[in-house]
Write a protein that holds these residues in place. Structure first.
Motif, PDB file in Angstrom:
ATOM      1  N   UNK A 105       0.921  -1.540   0.199  1.00 45.27           N
ATOM      2  CA  UNK A 105       0.296  -0.321   0.244  1.00 45.27           C
ATOM      3  C   UNK A 105       0.364   1.176  -0.426  1.00 45.27           C
ATOM      4  N   UNK A 106       0.173   2.720  -0.739  1.00 45.80           N
ATOM      5  CA  UNK A 106       0.760   3.480  -0.496  1.00 45.80           C
ATOM      6  C   UNK A 106       1.039   4.076   0.573  1.00 45.80           C
ATOM      7  N   UNK A 107       2.894   4.445   0.748  1.00 42.09           N
ATOM      8  CA  UNK A 107       2.973   5.631   2.053  1.00 42.09           C
ATOM      9  C   UNK A 107       2.784   4.258   3.628  1.00 42.09           C
ATOM     10  N   UNK A 108       3.089   2.799   2.781  1.00 38.29           N
ATOM     11  CA  UNK A 108       3.244   1.715   4.576  1.00 38.29           C
ATOM     12  C   UNK A 108       4.441   2.053   4.843  1.00 38.29           C
ATOM     13  N   UNK A 109       5.028   1.847   6.073  1.00 29.68           N
ATOM     14  CA  UNK A 109       6.049   2.360   6.820  1.00 29.68           C
ATOM     15  C   UNK A 109       6.884   0.801   7.006  1.00 29.68           C
ATOM     16  N   UNK A 110       8.245   0.884   5.974  1.00 31.26           N
ATOM     17  CA  UNK A 110       9.400  -0.042   6.038  1.00 31.26           C
ATOM     18  C   UNK A 110       9.822  -0.533   7.300  1.00 31.26           C
ATOM     19  N   UNK A 111      10.266  -0.118   8.625  1.00 33.43           N
ATOM     20  CA  UNK A 111       9.930   0.068   9.741  1.00 33.43           C
ATOM     21  C   UNK A 111       9.710   1.035  10.598  1.00 33.43           C
ATOM     22  N   UNK A 112       9.795  -0.438  11.912  1.00 30.32           N
ATOM     23  CA  UNK A 112       8.736   0.319  12.993  1.00 30.32           C
ATOM     24  C   UNK A 112       8.983  -0.305  13.891  1.00 30.32           C
ATOM     25  N   UNK A 113       9.706   0.762  15.076  1.00 21.73           N
ATOM     26  CA  UNK A 113      11.226  -0.178  16.193  1.00 21.73           C
ATOM     27  C   UNK A 113      11.258   0.684  16.933  1.00 21.73           C
ATOM     28  N   UNK A 114      10.230   0.987  17.758  1.00 19.68           N
ATOM     29  CA  UNK A 114      10.496   2.306  19.228  1.00 19.68           C
ATOM     30  C   UNK A 114      11.970   2.155  19.685  1.00 19.68           C
ATOM     31  N   UNK A 115      12.623   3.395  20.238  1.00 18.37           N
ATOM     32  CA  UNK A 115      13.036   3.527  20.893  1.00 18.37           C
ATOM     33  C   UNK A 115      13.133   3.757  22.409  1.00 18.37           C
ATOM     34  N   UNK A 116      12.585   3.075  23.507  1.00 18.27           N
ATOM     35  CA  UNK A 116      12.657   2.737  24.752  1.00 18.27           C
ATOM     36  C   UNK A 116      13.321   3.505  25.616  1.00 18.27           C
ATOM     37  N   UNK A 117      14.052   3.775  25.473  1.00 21.31           N
ATOM     38  CA  UNK A 117      15.099   4.285  26.669  1.00 21.31           C
ATOM     39  C   UNK A 117      14.457   5.390  26.966  1.00 21.31           C
ATOM     40  N   UNK A 118      13.817   6.343  26.862  1.00 20.65           N
ATOM     41  CA  UNK A 118      13.069   7.508  27.678  1.00 20.65           C
ATOM     42  C   UNK A 118      12.276   6.328  28.692  1.00 20.65           C
ATOM     43  N   UNK A 119      11.255   5.420  28.139  1.00 21.56           N
ATOM     44  CA  UNK A 119       9.977   5.070  28.965  1.00 21.56           C
ATOM     45  C   UNK A 119      11.269   4.193  30.576  1.00 21.56           C
ATOM     46  N   UNK A 120      12.575   3.566  30.003  1.00 21.63           N
ATOM     47  CA  UNK A 120      12.811   2.674  30.676  1.00 21.63           C
ATOM     48  C   UNK A 120      13.549   3.748  32.002  1.00 21.63           C
ATOM     49  N   UNK A 121      14.248   4.847  31.621  1.00 22.93           N
ATOM     50  CA  UNK A 121      14.543   5.426  32.392  1.00 22.93           C
ATOM     51  C   UNK A 121      13.505   6.558  32.923  1.00 22.93           C
ATOM     52  N   UNK A 122      12.633   6.976  32.406  1.00 23.17           N
ATOM     53  CA  UNK A 122      11.543   7.591  33.426  1.00 23.17           C
ATOM     54  C   UNK A 122      10.179   7.399  34.112  1.00 23.17           C
TER      55      UNK A 122
END
Length: 329
Positions: free
Chosen positions: A271-288
């Motif tokens: 599909x149009x504009x379907x994201x090719x990569x999706x992975x969160x950086x959760x460093x902030x959630x871990x720290x906060x």
């Protein structure tokens, strides 16, 4: 935490209903709000006899009035799957703009804390990997997915404006792919799509070459992260998701193995504009928040598959066709 009165919009949806469960479990008073465009009454059926739960059938894009005090508002009213926001693009834009404006006004009047459900889609098809909260995104404003992506980006902007100008207490969670019981089986997202096809004996549809990636977070982990963020004193966006990345091609093989079926993956145009990569950086959630996901994909997928297997044959073969005409105004 002392007893609080909480308004949860989108209460009959996937995440909204789990949030209702969590706040009631903690002993709070919960008001659920939904107009059932994409929500389902069965998701909150277990709460109907709970004295601390009440429900209002209402469209958040219309004026909202809640009697008495209010401590927390969690805004989860929004179409969240492509099959929805491509069918109701105008309502998708309105619920994150007019709806959020109404709820910010309510939060201001009640001196309540408002948490909005944003999304990893604000990053678009990202040029930065993994995605950190500081990344501004790569979004096609006029593409088919723009109605959802830009709605959420505007939602974040107006929320921060109310926080800075009016001093409203706000929280912003950027939700990455989440799964678990109460997902709609045929809503177009990859997990219910694959599991539904497997249960019906159909081949699994993979778009593109299947090398695009996703990172899947089990619903219990997601709810815990949201709950902790609400209680924090941090007003900027926070990623909540599972950083364990997998290609869609490999994931399809995992589903076939999990379900014990003989299907194969078939490939269709991306599909149009379907994201090719999706992975969160959760460093902030871990720290906060001292938060990170606890449920592994193997365990979470088994729980989710068992939920889908428990559905009736009517639900298994039910299509998502619905008349949305009145909402696209």
């Amino acid at each position: 935490m002392s007893l609080k009165k909480v308004l949860i919009t989108g209460a009959a949806g996937f995440l909204g209903s789990h949030l209702c469960d969590r706040f009631l479990k903690e002993g709070h008073i919960v008001i659920g709000m939904d107009n059932f465009i994409t929500g389902d009454k069965k998701n909150i059926a277990q709460l109907q006899n709970n004295a601390k739960f009440s429900f209002i059938n209402h469209d958040v894009t219309e004026f909202i009035n809640i009697e008495g005090d209010l401590d927390y508002i969690l805004h989860f009213a929004s179409p969240a799957s492509p099959i929805d926001y491509l069918k109701i693009p105008i309502q998708t834009l309105k619920v994150s703009s007019l709806g959020t404006h109404n709820l910010l006004g309510l939060a201001k009047a009640k001196k309540a804390r408002l948490l909005i459900a944003s999304t990893s889609e604000v990053y678009g098809d990202p040029l930065v990997h993994p995605q950190t909260e500081e990344y501004y995104g790569n979004v096609n404003t006029i593409g088919p997915r723009g109605v959802y992506d830009e709605a959420k980006r505007f939602q974040e902007s107006i929320t921060m404006a109310y926080h800075r100008f009016h001093g409203v207490e706000t929280r912003i969670v950027r939700i990455f792919n989440t799964y678990g019981p109460r997902m709609r089986l045929n809503d177009g997202r990859v997990i219910p799509a694959f599991m539904g096809q497997a249960l019906r004996g159909e081949d699994l549809t993979v778009f593109g070459d299947g090398m695009q990636t996703r990172s899947f977070c089990y619903v219990d982990d997601q709810i815990e992260g949201i709950y902790r963020l609400l209680l924090s004193d941090y007003s900027n966006p926070v990623n909540i998701g599972n950083p364990h990345e997998i290609t869609i091609r490999d994931f399809a093989e995992e589903i076939i193995k999990l379900t014990g079926t003989n299907q194969k993956a078939i490939y269709k145009d991306l599909p149009i504009n379907d994201p090719m990569q999706r992975q969160p950086d959760i460093s902030l959630a871990k720290k906060l928040l001292s938060w990170e996901p606890k449920v592994g994909r193997e365990e979470g997928m088994k729980l989710t598959f068992n939920y889908f297997k428990s559905l009736s044959e009517n639900e298994l073969y039910k299509s998502e066709h619905k008349d949305f005409t009145s909402y696209n105004k």
